[in-house]
Structures are given as structure tokens and as C-alpha cells.
Design an enzyme around this catalytic site. Structure first.
Site, PDB file in Angstrom:
ATOM      1  N   ARG A 196      37.984  37.113  31.430  1.00 33.97           N
ATOM      2  CA  ARG A 196      38.878  37.394  30.305  1.00 33.97           C
ATOM      3  C   ARG A 196      39.235  36.136  29.519  1.00 33.97           C
ATOM      4  NH1 ARG A 196      43.932  39.944  32.569  1.00 33.97           N
ATOM      5  NH2 ARG A 196      44.490  40.281  30.395  1.00 33.97           N
ATOM      6  N   ARG A 245      45.183  35.241  24.661  1.00 28.90           N
ATOM      7  CA  ARG A 245      45.915  36.503  24.729  1.00 28.90           C
ATOM      8  C   ARG A 245      46.763  36.685  23.475  1.00 28.90           C
ATOM      9  NH1 ARG A 245      43.273  36.209  28.684  1.00 28.90           N
ATOM     10  NH2 ARG A 245      43.749  36.713  30.832  1.00 28.90           N
ATOM     11  N   HIS A 273      46.484  30.290  27.881  1.00 29.30           N
ATOM     12  CA  HIS A 273      46.981  31.137  28.982  1.00 29.30           C
ATOM     13  C   HIS A 273      48.467  30.933  29.234  1.00 29.30           C
ATOM     14  CE1 HIS A 273      46.927  33.292  32.896  1.00 29.30           C
ATOM     15  NE2 HIS A 273      46.051  34.016  32.217  1.00 29.30           N
TER      16      HIS A 273
END
Length: 131
Positions: free
Chosen positions: A99, A103, A122
Site C-alpha cells: 500500500r 494516504r 505515513h
């Protein structure tokens, strides 16, 4: 043999005090740098982040299993809100087999959030997305 501060020469006590002050200042500076949340225009985000924003507005299903799960804000870098207010979404990173670190975290209603933040490290830092 154990030394106490009073046993140290005056010059050594000054050096110890300066080192302690420098360590405190460095920790405060690092905390301030991590907690600062700047802003970023949605149009300036990477293409993959803009795609993720569009997916958020459309709603599920999402491309990643963990997309849309509650984000706990344990780092306390985003404004304090009740548990379950924030949700996290993966921003695809080209060439990454996992992933990755990118984000988008949104707060409020899942398909009509009050605000969203982008992180490419992150959760170490966030930029509020301006739309």
C-alpha cells in the site's frame, strides 16, 4: 563511586545544563515540525491522490481492503475529534507492491467529508486539502 551535580566542577555543570537545554529545544522543534499541517490545493496533488479523492466521493467499493476504515489519529496531528470521525484511504504509489506510505484521511460523513488531509510519509505530517 557515584557523582552528584555538586561534585562536578562549575564548567562541567554549565556544559550539562547546555546539553539538557539543547536536547529539550531539539525535541520541541521536531514535535512542532511533525505537528504542523500545511495546505495543498487538490489540483496540486499527485494524480493518484486526485483519483482517491474521487473514489471517496463516489463511495465503496474501494480498491484497497483497508480503505474507509476508522483512522485513530493516535499521532494527534489532526484536530481532536470523537472516535470514528476520521477515515483513511490509500493513495496508490506507482511501482510499490504494498500500500505504500501515501494516504488521504477524511473527517465527517464518508462520501461528503468536512475536510481531508494528505500524507505522503505515513502519518508523520499532513497537509489539509483545499478543494
Amino acid at each position: 563511586l557515584r557523582y552528584t551535580e555538586s561534585m562536578l566542577p562549575a564548567a562541567a555543570r554549565r556544559i550539562v545544563a547546555l546539553l539538557e537545554a539543547a536536547a529539550i529545544a531539539a525535541a520541541a522543534t521536531a514535535a512542532a515540525a511533525r505537528s504542523s499541517t500545511g495546505t495543498v490545493e487538490a489540483a496540486a496533488l499527485p494524480r493518484e491522490a486526485r483519483e482517491t479523492l474521487a473514489n471517496i466521493r463516489r463511495g465503496p467499493p474501494f480498491p484497497y481492503e483497508r480503505d474507509g476504515v476508522a483512522f485513530g489519529n493516535r499521532e494527534r496531528l489532526l484536530p481532536g475529534k470523537p472516535k470514528g470521525y476520521y477515515r483513511e484511504y490509500t493513495v496508490r504509489t506507482p511501482g510499490e507492491r504494498t500500500r505504500g506510505a501515501r494516504r488521504i484521511v477524511c473527517g465527517g460523513k464518508p462520501t461528503a467529508p468536512d475536510a481531508c488531509w494528505y500524507t505522503d510519509d505515513h502519518y508523520q505530517s499532513f497537509s489539509r486539502i483545499l478543494e
